[in-house]
Design a protein around this motif. Structure first.
Motif, PDB file in Angstrom:
ATOM      1  N   GLU A 108      -8.633   3.251  -0.710  1.00 33.72           N
ATOM      2  CA  GLU A 108      -8.044   2.819   0.558  1.00 33.72           C
ATOM      3  C   GLU A 108      -7.640   1.354   0.491  1.00 33.72           C
ATOM      4  OE1 GLU A 108      -9.099   2.668   5.344  1.00 33.72           O
ATOM      5  OE2 GLU A 108     -10.629   3.230   3.884  1.00 33.72           O
ATOM      6  N   ARG A 109      -8.505   0.496  -0.051  1.00 36.39           N
ATOM      7  CA  ARG A 109      -8.189  -0.926  -0.146  1.00 36.39           C
ATOM      8  C   ARG A 109      -7.015  -1.169  -1.091  1.00 36.39           C
ATOM      9  NH1 ARG A 109     -14.140  -1.588  -0.745  1.00 36.39           N
ATOM     10  NH2 ARG A 109     -14.980  -2.059   1.331  1.00 36.39           N
ATOM     11  N   ALA A 110      -6.884  -0.330  -2.117  1.00 38.02           N
ATOM     12  CA  ALA A 110      -5.833  -0.538  -3.115  1.00 38.02           C
ATOM     13  C   ALA A 110      -4.475  -0.055  -2.635  1.00 38.02           C
ATOM     14  CB  ALA A 110      -6.214   0.164  -4.418  1.00 38.02           C
ATOM     15  N   PHE A 111      -4.425   1.103  -1.985  1.00 32.66           N
ATOM     16  CA  PHE A 111      -3.140   1.746  -1.707  1.00 32.66           C
ATOM     17  C   PHE A 111      -2.697   1.665  -0.248  1.00 32.66           C
ATOM     18  CE2 PHE A 111      -4.581   3.900  -5.593  1.00 32.66           C
ATOM     19  CZ  PHE A 111      -3.455   3.724  -6.387  1.00 32.66           C
ATOM     20  N   PHE A 112      -3.617   1.485   0.695  1.00 29.67           N
ATOM     21  CA  PHE A 112      -3.197   1.471   2.098  1.00 29.67           C
ATOM     22  C   PHE A 112      -2.266   0.304   2.413  1.00 29.67           C
ATOM     23  CE2 PHE A 112      -3.644   0.907   6.691  1.00 29.67           C
ATOM     24  CZ  PHE A 112      -3.388   2.202   7.121  1.00 29.67           C
ATOM     25  N   PRO A 113      -2.530  -0.919   1.914  1.00 29.18           N
ATOM     26  CA  PRO A 113      -1.559  -2.003   2.163  1.00 29.18           C
ATOM     27  C   PRO A 113      -0.173  -1.704   1.601  1.00 29.18           C
ATOM     28  CG  PRO A 113      -3.656  -2.896   1.404  1.00 29.18           C
ATOM     29  CD  PRO A 113      -3.728  -1.413   1.206  1.00 29.18           C
ATOM     30  N   ILE A 114      -0.118  -1.011   0.465  1.00 29.72           N
ATOM     31  CA  ILE A 114       1.183  -0.652  -0.105  1.00 29.72           C
ATOM     32  C   ILE A 114       1.906   0.329   0.811  1.00 29.72           C
ATOM     33  CG2 ILE A 114       2.324   0.455  -2.064  1.00 29.72           C
ATOM     34  CD1 ILE A 114       0.054  -0.574  -3.818  1.00 29.72           C
ATOM     35  N   ALA A 115       1.154   1.292   1.368  1.00 30.26           N
ATOM     36  CA  ALA A 115       1.762   2.243   2.305  1.00 30.26           C
ATOM     37  C   ALA A 115       2.286   1.523   3.544  1.00 30.26           C
ATOM     38  CB  ALA A 115       0.738   3.304   2.697  1.00 30.26           C
ATOM     39  N   VAL A 116       1.539   0.528   4.021  1.00 31.43           N
ATOM     40  CA  VAL A 116       1.998  -0.257   5.178  1.00 31.43           C
ATOM     41  C   VAL A 116       3.270  -1.019   4.833  1.00 31.43           C
ATOM     42  CG1 VAL A 116       1.414  -2.148   6.740  1.00 31.43           C
ATOM     43  CG2 VAL A 116      -0.317  -0.455   6.135  1.00 31.43           C
ATOM     44  N   PHE A 117       3.310  -1.602   3.643  1.00 32.55           N
ATOM     45  CA  PHE A 117       4.488  -2.362   3.223  1.00 32.55           C
ATOM     46  C   PHE A 117       5.720  -1.461   3.141  1.00 32.55           C
ATOM     47  CE2 PHE A 117       7.274  -3.625  -0.313  1.00 32.55           C
ATOM     48  CZ  PHE A 117       7.744  -4.833   0.187  1.00 32.55           C
ATOM     49  N   ILE A 118       5.565  -0.284   2.553  1.00 32.17           N
ATOM     50  CA  ILE A 118       6.697   0.644   2.448  1.00 32.17           C
ATOM     51  C   ILE A 118       7.193   1.041   3.833  1.00 32.17           C
ATOM     52  CG2 ILE A 118       7.387   2.953   1.681  1.00 32.17           C
ATOM     53  CD1 ILE A 118       5.505   2.596  -0.690  1.00 32.17           C
ATOM     54  N   ASN A 119       6.249   1.216   4.766  1.00 29.82           N
ATOM     55  CA  ASN A 119       6.632   1.625   6.116  1.00 29.82           C
ATOM     56  C   ASN A 119       7.389   0.539   6.854  1.00 29.82           C
ATOM     57  OD1 ASN A 119       6.293   3.657   8.374  1.00 29.82           O
ATOM     58  ND2 ASN A 119       5.311   1.889   9.314  1.00 29.82           N
ATOM     59  N   THR A 120       7.203  -0.726   6.451  1.00 26.02           N
ATOM     60  CA  THR A 120       7.906  -1.816   7.137  1.00 26.02           C
ATOM     61  C   THR A 120       9.363  -1.925   6.720  1.00 26.02           C
ATOM     62  OG1 THR A 120       7.235  -3.415   5.430  1.00 26.02           O
ATOM     63  CG2 THR A 120       5.785  -3.154   7.340  1.00 26.02           C
ATOM     64  N   ILE A 121       9.762  -1.264   5.626  1.00 22.40           N
ATOM     65  CA  ILE A 121      11.151  -1.323   5.172  1.00 22.40           C
ATOM     66  C   ILE A 121      11.993  -0.405   6.051  1.00 22.40           C
ATOM     67  CG2 ILE A 121      12.718  -0.964   3.240  1.00 22.40           C
ATOM     68  CD1 ILE A 121      10.359  -1.314   1.369  1.00 22.40           C
ATOM     69  N   PRO A 122      13.042  -0.908   6.692  1.00 27.21           N
ATOM     70  CA  PRO A 122      13.885  -0.040   7.534  1.00 27.21           C
ATOM     71  C   PRO A 122      14.484   1.094   6.709  1.00 27.21           C
ATOM     72  CG  PRO A 122      14.382  -2.354   7.917  1.00 27.21           C
ATOM     73  CD  PRO A 122      13.489  -2.310   6.720  1.00 27.21           C
TER      74      PRO A 122
END
Length: 266
Positions: A108-122
């Motif tokens: 969760e600590r490794a991949f959740f921030p990456i998922a959040v970052f991808i979601n911020t891309i329009p």
């Protein structure tokens, strides 16, 4: 005894009538409101003589469904396939990642921030990149549809799996339940309301993702037809395509809601 039964029936009749009246109003009010809006639109266009290329009358849009249905249908099915495949792929990956996050804090600590970052891309900015990577075929549209419905399901599924009460987990530990038993009998049932809330969102957003993918590069699909009818000032076809896209979203939402009623009974 018969007198008591008749009294109970007479008391239940007003309650039953009230329930039926409430159900009727719940179904009738949206329908009546929709009809009133369509009539206002029809008469407003006629009275104010709005140019057809700006806002066609609802009757003109209805004639497109009658006279040009083969055109609409031939573009409907590609978008339908892309939306369904994206819905399945995006939600499946989100559920699998959510299960991994719940069982592994490191993951969760490794991949959740990456998922959040991808979601911020329009999605409009991401679509051309995905078309360049996967080409202008089916794959790019499915990936875009999957990405746009991935994050809400991931967040809700993680929250649902973590929403189990500590007392239930303690009881499972006392009974020596394995991790798989805790997951299937405790965590998964408690997560279903959260999951279906996310799936309802995904059922509509995956259609948006497929249409956006078609805007970037496609010669078939509702998105491609929207662009073509816009550039050629065929506003009646444009409005009919938009209504058909909305109908696809409503259909997928209804299927998810029906599945929820059949599966979640608590």
């Amino acid at each position: 005894m018969a007198v008591i039964d008749r009294a109970a029936d007479s008391a239940a009749d007003p309650q039953l009538a009230a329930i039926r009246r409430e159900r009727f109003l719940k179904a009738a009010l949206p329908i009546c409101t929709g009809i009133a809006l369509l009539l206002a639109w029809e008469f407003g266009v006629r009275i104010f003589k709005v140019p057809p290329f700006i806002a066609p009358a609802p009757s003109d849009v209805a004639m497109v469904f009658v006279n040009q249905w083969p055109l609409l249908a031939s573009n409907f099915w590609p978008t339908f396939y892309e939306s369904v495949l994206g819905f399945i792929a995006g939600n499946t990956i989100a559920i699998m990642l959510a299960v991994a996050f719940v069982h592994s804090r490191t993951a969760e600590r490794a991949f959740f921030p990456i998922a959040v970052f991808i979601n911020t891309i329009p999605v409009l900015a991401m679509a051309p990149i995905l078309v360049l990577i996967f080409g202008a075929g089916l794959t790019a549209k499915v990936v875009i549809a999957a990405l746009i419905c991935f994050f809400p399901t991931l967040v809700n599924m993680v929250r649902g799996l973590q929403s189990v009460s500590p007392q239930s987990l303690e009881l499972a530990r006392i009974l020596s339940a394995s991790k798989s038993e805790v997951f299937w009998k405790i965590r998964l049932p408690s997560s279903l309301p959260f999951l279906f809330s996310a799936l309802k969102i995904a059922a509509t957003t995956c259609v948006i993702g497929a249409i956006v993918g078609e805007w970037v590069g496609a010669d078939k699909g509702l998105g491609a037809l929207i662009l073509d009818s816009t550039f050629n000032f065929r506003s009646a076809v444009l409005y009919a395509t938009v209504f058909l896209s909305s109908g696809l979203s409503v259909l997928m939402f209804a299927l998810v809601s029906l599945s929820e009623r059949l599966i979640v009974r608590w």
